[in-house]
Write a protein that holds these residues in place. Structure first.
Motif, PDB file in Angstrom:
ATOM      1  N   LYS A 124       0.036   6.997   6.503  1.00 45.43           N
ATOM      2  CA  LYS A 124       0.420   5.659   6.955  1.00 45.43           C
ATOM      3  C   LYS A 124      -0.437   4.587   6.284  1.00 45.43           C
ATOM      4  N   LYS A 144      -1.798   4.845   3.343  1.00 48.33           N
ATOM      5  CA  LYS A 144      -1.344   4.783   1.954  1.00 48.33           C
ATOM      6  C   LYS A 144      -0.061   3.966   1.845  1.00 48.33           C
ATOM      7  N   ALA A 145       0.864   4.195   2.780  1.00 46.64           N
ATOM      8  CA  ALA A 145       2.128   3.450   2.768  1.00 46.64           C
ATOM      9  C   ALA A 145       1.863   1.964   3.002  1.00 46.64           C
ATOM     10  N   ARG A 146       0.919   1.647   3.871  1.00 42.18           N
ATOM     11  CA  ARG A 146       0.570   0.250   4.137  1.00 42.18           C
ATOM     12  C   ARG A 146       0.033  -0.415   2.878  1.00 42.18           C
ATOM     13  N   GLU A 179       0.502   0.523  -0.257  1.00 43.54           N
ATOM     14  CA  GLU A 179       1.538   0.429  -1.290  1.00 43.54           C
ATOM     15  C   GLU A 179       2.553  -0.661  -0.992  1.00 43.54           C
ATOM     16  N   SER A 180       2.688  -0.996   0.300  1.00 43.20           N
ATOM     17  CA  SER A 180       3.654  -2.043   0.666  1.00 43.20           C
ATOM     18  C   SER A 180       3.128  -3.438   0.368  1.00 43.20           C
ATOM     19  N   GLY A 181       1.805  -3.535   0.151  1.00 39.58           N
ATOM     20  CA  GLY A 181       1.210  -4.848  -0.092  1.00 39.58           C
ATOM     21  C   GLY A 181       1.042  -5.664   1.169  1.00 39.58           C
ATOM     22  N   LYS A 182       1.196  -5.026   2.327  1.00 44.11           N
ATOM     23  CA  LYS A 182       1.090  -5.741   3.595  1.00 44.11           C
ATOM     24  C   LYS A 182      -0.312  -6.303   3.774  1.00 44.11           C
ATOM     25  N   LYS A 183      -0.393  -7.580   4.149  1.00 43.70           N
ATOM     26  CA  LYS A 183      -1.682  -8.233   4.318  1.00 43.70           C
ATOM     27  C   LYS A 183      -1.910  -8.698   5.744  1.00 43.70           C
TER      28      LYS A 183
END
Length: 398
Positions: free
Chosen positions: A57, A59-61, A63-67
């Motif tokens: 999770k 890693k997915a966060r 990779e999503s670029g979520k800030k």
């Protein structure tokens, strides 16, 4: 018997409950309650799955670029994964978890929450754990800041430019009202609000910095705060209302108290004047939890209502607290060991093969309504439940 993601969870949980009850009835079983797990139920196996799930999770966060701001459910899950990895010698997982935090601690942006609320300041506990495992001075600096600001006089906070009084930040405000001033005069934090959730959030922010630095002021603060909450909120039956104006024994709320006391007592020096009072409150709660555990090994959404639904986050928190007490000698092993063992086996029965746990109560505000608590949605893979699962696995692995 194996955990698989294709197996229907409710049926599996029932089977798990039957297995644990049968096992604990064997002659001589009380000699060792936390070994010889049924196949598929070992804390290391289940905890590793949950840890890997959290790393995926993160890693997915990334990779999503979520800030977006890091929220407390993610913080407590991160802490649980780190302590589990340490307890089991999983150096590769610990390294991955620490590296994932590096960008967070380098960026003083909206990703790091402002230290203006108990749910935000608990980030300091994660920073302290990263320091303890990696030696990162930046992480230690962040942990101390979140802990120190909880006890700063309001005038000092304002003079430091942290915020203007009453100015909202990210949806929450700095509380500089008359209650905050009153609490500070009593030696408590200005973040005091007497919700039981606080006794994990505040005590962990302080206690972890004590573990990292050895400075007694942090653990002494936490103990004083805990006693104030015990005196105000613990009922004669040992349980806790969610808040003084919400007379319901909500499972996860009580779980915060249970886990907070167990964490605090683990590090609280024997000569601390508040230790006996906290241990008394802890044992009083554990005694009632022993008596309210369901025959399936689970605790309920409303702890005193056997007809309410089995809830996994509170069960995980209670398991962590009880296992810790048995191992530390605060509780009679022959009385509480079987209770904690049954709880772990039942809890593990709600974990899917990918490491996600189900039947978790969603994030819950307080409300003076019994139906509100009974009808809260149940979700899958929620980090409140994932964290409590990891705490339990950690306690069993130590």
């Amino acid at each position: 018997m194996h955990l698989t993601k294709n197996l229907p969870i409710p049926n599996f949980a029932a089977i798990a409950g039957a297995v644990c009850l049968a096992l604990t009835s064997l002659p001589g079983f009380a000699a060792d309650h936390f070994t010889d797990w049924p196949e598929g139920f070992s804390p290391k196996l289940v905890g590793t799955r949950a840890t890997d799930r959290f790393i995926a999770k993160l890693k997915a966060r990334a990779e999503s670029g979520k800030k977006g701001e890091i929220r407390y459910p993610e913080v407590i899950n991160w802490y649980g994964a780190l302590t589990f990895a340490k307890a089991n010698g999983l150096e590769d997982r610990a390294k991955a978890l620490i590296e994932a935090a590096d960008p967070l601690f380098k960026e003083e942006t909206h990703v790091m929450p402002p230290p203006n609320h108990v749910d935000r300041n608990v980030l300091g506990s994660l920073a302290a754990e990263i320091f303890l495992q990696s030696g990162s001075q930046r992480a230690l600096e962040i942990a101390k800041n979140y802990a120190d600001i909880q006890w700063l006089p309001t005038g000092e906070i304002i003079s430091k430019g942290a915020a203007e009084a009453g100015k909202p930040q990210g949806g929450l405000s700095w509380r500089f009202d008359e209650d905050a001033k009153k609490y500070m005069e009593q030696g408590l934090t200005w973040q005091t609000r007497f919700w039981i959730d606080d006794m994990y959030m505040i005590t962990m922010a302080q206690g972890q910095v004590f573990r990292a630095t050895g400075d007694r002021k942090y653990i002494d603060r936490a103990a004083k705060e805990m006693v104030a909450y015990l005196d105000k909120l613990q009922e004669p039956n040992g349980l806790f209302y969610h808040a003084p104006d919400v007379p319901f024994f909500w499972g996860r709320g009580i779980g915060w108290m249970a886990a907070g006391m167990a964490e605090l007592l683990t590090s609280l020096p024997e000569d601390n004047p508040d230790r006996a009072r906290i241990l008394e409150g802890y044992r009083k709660l554990m005694a009632t939890l022993k008596d309210t555990q369901g025959k399936d090994g689970m605790w309920r959404q409303l702890v005193d209502d056997p007809k309410s639904w089995p809830e996994t986050s509170c069960t995980g928190m209670f398991t962590f607290a009880m296992v810790t007490g048995v191992k530390k000698g605060w509780l009679d092993a022959d009385v509480y060991g079987p209770v904690a063992r049954n709880a772990w086996i039942a809890l593990a029965g709600y974990v899917h093969g990918n490491g996600d746990i189900c039947e978790v109560c969603v994030g819950t505000d307080k409300k003076n309504s019994r139906e509100y608590y009974l009808k809260r949605p149940r979700v899958f893979g929620d980090m409140h439940g994932q964290a409590a699962l990891l705490w339990s696995a950690t306690a069993l692995s130590r």
